[in-house]
Design a protein around this motif. Structure first.
Motif, PDB file in Angstrom:
ATOM      1  N   UNK A 298     -38.140  26.835   9.063  1.00 58.52           N
ATOM      2  CA  UNK A 298     -38.786  26.663  10.075  1.00 58.52           C
ATOM      3  C   UNK A 298     -38.399  27.690  11.183  1.00 58.52           C
ATOM      4  N   UNK A 299     -39.320  28.187  12.190  1.00 58.51           N
ATOM      5  CA  UNK A 299     -39.112  28.922  13.116  1.00 58.51           C
ATOM      6  C   UNK A 299     -37.809  28.555  14.031  1.00 58.51           C
ATOM      7  N   UNK A 300     -36.968  29.304  14.615  1.00 58.19           N
ATOM      8  CA  UNK A 300     -35.994  29.208  15.669  1.00 58.19           C
ATOM      9  C   UNK A 300     -36.090  29.825  16.609  1.00 58.19           C
ATOM     10  N   UNK A 301     -35.652  29.256  17.781  1.00 53.61           N
ATOM     11  CA  UNK A 301     -35.681  29.618  19.244  1.00 53.61           C
ATOM     12  C   UNK A 301     -34.427  30.559  19.224  1.00 53.61           C
ATOM     13  N   UNK A 302     -34.513  31.470  20.076  1.00 46.83           N
ATOM     14  CA  UNK A 302     -33.292  32.342  20.232  1.00 46.83           C
ATOM     15  C   UNK A 302     -32.114  31.469  20.899  1.00 46.83           C
ATOM     16  N   UNK A 303     -31.075  31.583  20.486  1.00 47.89           N
ATOM     17  CA  UNK A 303     -29.906  30.798  20.935  1.00 47.89           C
ATOM     18  C   UNK A 303     -29.665  30.892  22.385  1.00 47.89           C
ATOM     19  N   UNK A 304     -29.174  30.060  23.123  1.00 48.73           N
ATOM     20  CA  UNK A 304     -28.425  30.124  24.484  1.00 48.73           C
ATOM     21  C   UNK A 304     -27.260  30.532  24.131  1.00 48.73           C
ATOM     22  N   UNK A 305     -26.784  31.564  24.881  1.00 48.92           N
ATOM     23  CA  UNK A 305     -25.469  32.416  24.756  1.00 48.92           C
ATOM     24  C   UNK A 305     -24.884  32.722  25.939  1.00 48.92           C
ATOM     25  N   UNK A 306     -23.850  32.531  26.143  1.00 51.17           N
ATOM     26  CA  UNK A 306     -23.302  33.082  27.537  1.00 51.17           C
ATOM     27  C   UNK A 306     -22.114  33.937  27.123  1.00 51.17           C
ATOM     28  N   UNK A 307     -22.058  35.193  27.659  1.00 54.25           N
ATOM     29  CA  UNK A 307     -20.975  36.263  27.519  1.00 54.25           C
ATOM     30  C   UNK A 307     -20.319  36.529  28.859  1.00 54.25           C
ATOM     31  N   UNK A 308     -19.133  36.513  28.636  1.00 54.59           N
ATOM     32  CA  UNK A 308     -18.510  36.715  30.101  1.00 54.59           C
ATOM     33  C   UNK A 308     -17.335  37.871  29.770  1.00 54.59           C
TER      34      UNK A 308
END
Length: 165
Positions: free
Chosen positions: A155-165
């Protein structure tokens, strides 16, 4: 189950319990449907919204519908796997391992939250499955079988929510 047994667990506890229902699955399904119908008719069913249960009961009794539509709760799967664990993360990891290993050999898995909530709400179902939910909570219920349909891609997947600091 072997895949799940080799998954890491918190402090190497290895405390998951697997309840696999296959040979007596029809009897178990009948027990669930009988109890749901009684509770629905008496207005004591609290595990599902009444509108949801109304539509479930209507679909179940519709003999014109194909079998796969009437067995919407168990999806005509030949087996049910329940996972109990004191730590929900351990149970989730075990479920993920089972799904991943199963997919490599063509076995389909459907995580079914309705079945999990129903078992948690029905002491008769817990007794049938020899479950003590105080000792080990029910973390996941998975319908297991060989799927009637296969897909060439996931199934198509959305881009993941990622936080880079």
């Amino acid at each position: 189950i072997d895949g799940a047994a080799h998954m890491p667990t918190a402090v190497n506890r290895q405390a998951c319990r697997f309840v696999f229902v296959q040979d007596s699955f029809d009897a178990f399904k009948q027990l669930i449907w009988d109890e749901l119908e009684v509770q629905h008719n008496t207005g004591t069913l609290e595990v599902l919204p009444s509108e949801t249960m109304d539509s479930f009961m209507a679909m179940c009794s519709c003999t014109d519908a194909p079998a796969y539509q009437r067995d919407f709760l168990f999806r005509n799967a030949p087996a049910l796997l329940c996972i109990q664990a004191p730590d929900p993360l351990d149970g989730g990891l075990a479920a993920a391992a089972i799904e991943m290993v199963g997919s490599t050999i063509g076995v389909g898995v459907l995580h079914n939250g309705y079945v999990r909530r129903i078992i948690e709400a029905l002491p008769q179902a817990q007794a049938y499955l020899d479950m003590d939910l105080q000792e080990k909570p029910l973390v996941a219920c998975m319908l297991v079988g060989y799927p009637a349909v296969s897909y060439k891609r996931t199934a198509p997947r959305r881009n993941p929510s990622v936080v880079l600091r």
